[in-house]
Every structure is written in C-alpha cells, then in structure tokens.
Design a protein around this motif. Sequence first.
Motif, mmCIF file in Angstrom:
data_model
loop_
_atom_site.group_PDB
_atom_site.id
_atom_site.type_symbol
_atom_site.label_atom_id
_atom_site.label_comp_id
_atom_site.label_asym_id
_atom_site.label_seq_id
_atom_site.Cartn_x
_atom_site.Cartn_y
_atom_site.Cartn_z
ATOM 1 N N VAL A 121 0.842 -1.198 0.000
ATOM 2 C CA VAL A 121 0.000 0.000 0.000
ATOM 3 C C VAL A 121 0.878 1.249 0.000
ATOM 4 O O VAL A 121 1.947 1.258 0.597
ATOM 5 N N GLU A 122 0.414 2.277 -0.718
ATOM 6 C CA GLU A 122 1.104 3.558 -0.760
ATOM 7 C C GLU A 122 0.037 4.649 -0.821
ATOM 8 O O GLU A 122 -0.965 4.496 -1.525
ATOM 9 N N MET A 123 0.236 5.739 -0.087
ATOM 10 C CA MET A 123 -0.746 6.827 -0.042
ATOM 11 C C MET A 123 -0.082 8.174 -0.254
ATOM 12 O O MET A 123 0.948 8.458 0.349
ATOM 13 N N GLU A 124 -0.717 9.001 -1.100
ATOM 14 C CA GLU A 124 -0.313 10.382 -1.315
ATOM 15 C C GLU A 124 -1.362 11.271 -0.668
ATOM 16 O O GLU A 124 -2.543 10.919 -0.641
ATOM 17 N N ALA A 125 -0.963 12.426 -0.197
ATOM 18 C CA ALA A 125 -1.908 13.360 0.433
ATOM 19 C C ALA A 125 -1.655 14.781 -0.040
ATOM 20 O O ALA A 125 -0.512 15.146 -0.333
ATOM 21 N N THR A 126 -2.729 15.551 -0.089
ATOM 22 C CA THR A 126 -2.645 16.989 -0.285
ATOM 23 C C THR A 126 -3.254 17.627 0.947
ATOM 24 O O THR A 126 -4.377 17.284 1.346
ATOM 25 N N VAL A 127 -2.514 18.556 1.546
ATOM 26 C CA VAL A 127 -2.920 19.187 2.806
ATOM 27 C C VAL A 127 -2.857 20.696 2.640
ATOM 28 O O VAL A 127 -1.957 21.207 1.972
ATOM 29 N N VAL A 128 -3.814 21.407 3.232
ATOM 30 C CA VAL A 128 -3.835 22.872 3.127
ATOM 31 C C VAL A 128 -3.832 23.517 4.506
ATOM 32 O O VAL A 128 -4.158 22.895 5.501
ATOM 33 N N LYS A 129 -3.449 24.792 4.530
ATOM 34 C CA LYS A 129 -3.617 25.602 5.749
ATOM 35 C C LYS A 129 -3.793 27.046 5.349
ATOM 36 O O LYS A 129 -3.564 27.441 4.237
#
Length: 129
Positions: A121-129
């Motif tokens: 399994v591999e996961m990419e994320a996009t995060v904002v602030k």
Amino acid sequence: MEKRIINPWTWQDERNYVQAVEVKNVQSTLYVSGQTAINDQGISSSADMRTQIIKTFENIEKVILQADFEVKNIVRLTLYTTDHPAFFENFDIWQNWIIKHEIQQTTTVIEVKTLFETLKVEMEATVVK
C-alpha cells in the motif's frame, strides 16, 4: 482557510470521504509524496496488509506534522494497493483514522500490479492551511 464540502449524495458518508472539497484563502499547500510502510532506516515492511496500512498512516502523519500542517486539513488522499480485496478487508483502519482526525477528503483507490520491494500500500496526500 475556508473549506466547502460538496456531496450531491449521502452514500459516500459511510465510506468516509467526500465528492469534492473547495478550498479558498489558502495560506499554503503541502503535497505529500507517496508514503508507505518503510521504517526510519528505509527498510520496506514485509508485514501483512493491516500492519502496512497502520505504518503508512504513521508515516503520513510524521511528514505532515514535520511540515507544520494539521492532519485534519488533508483534502485529498490517493491510495495505491497491490491487493484491493485485502485493503478493503482492513477498511476499518482507514475509517477509524479518518474519523479520529476529523478529515473530510476526496479519495481515489487504485490497484496496481506492484509497488516498491515488498510493499502492499502507498498513499499520497494533499494538505492545506
């Protein structure tokens, strides 16, 4: 930062994701590279799917916190797995992690032939602030 969730239906609610997220007045965006069940020494896990999912989430959290962002502000998660049925047999880990962090994100799950070495399994994320 302002987030607006767009859900024309309700069926996705029990799967812990949303159809779209509009984000306005963003101060910064963090694009997290694919995280996997690799330990601090760079050794790939050969453990089962459940253990690899847990370690992958730990690594995503570590990167996000190191960058001074909040896990709850993930707006996109893309998941790659070599074993779609095994991932969904362990979907409770996904759901519990999403609920714990109060995340409302868009999601795509993609089955791939292989990942690096012994990874499942591999996961990419996009995060904002």
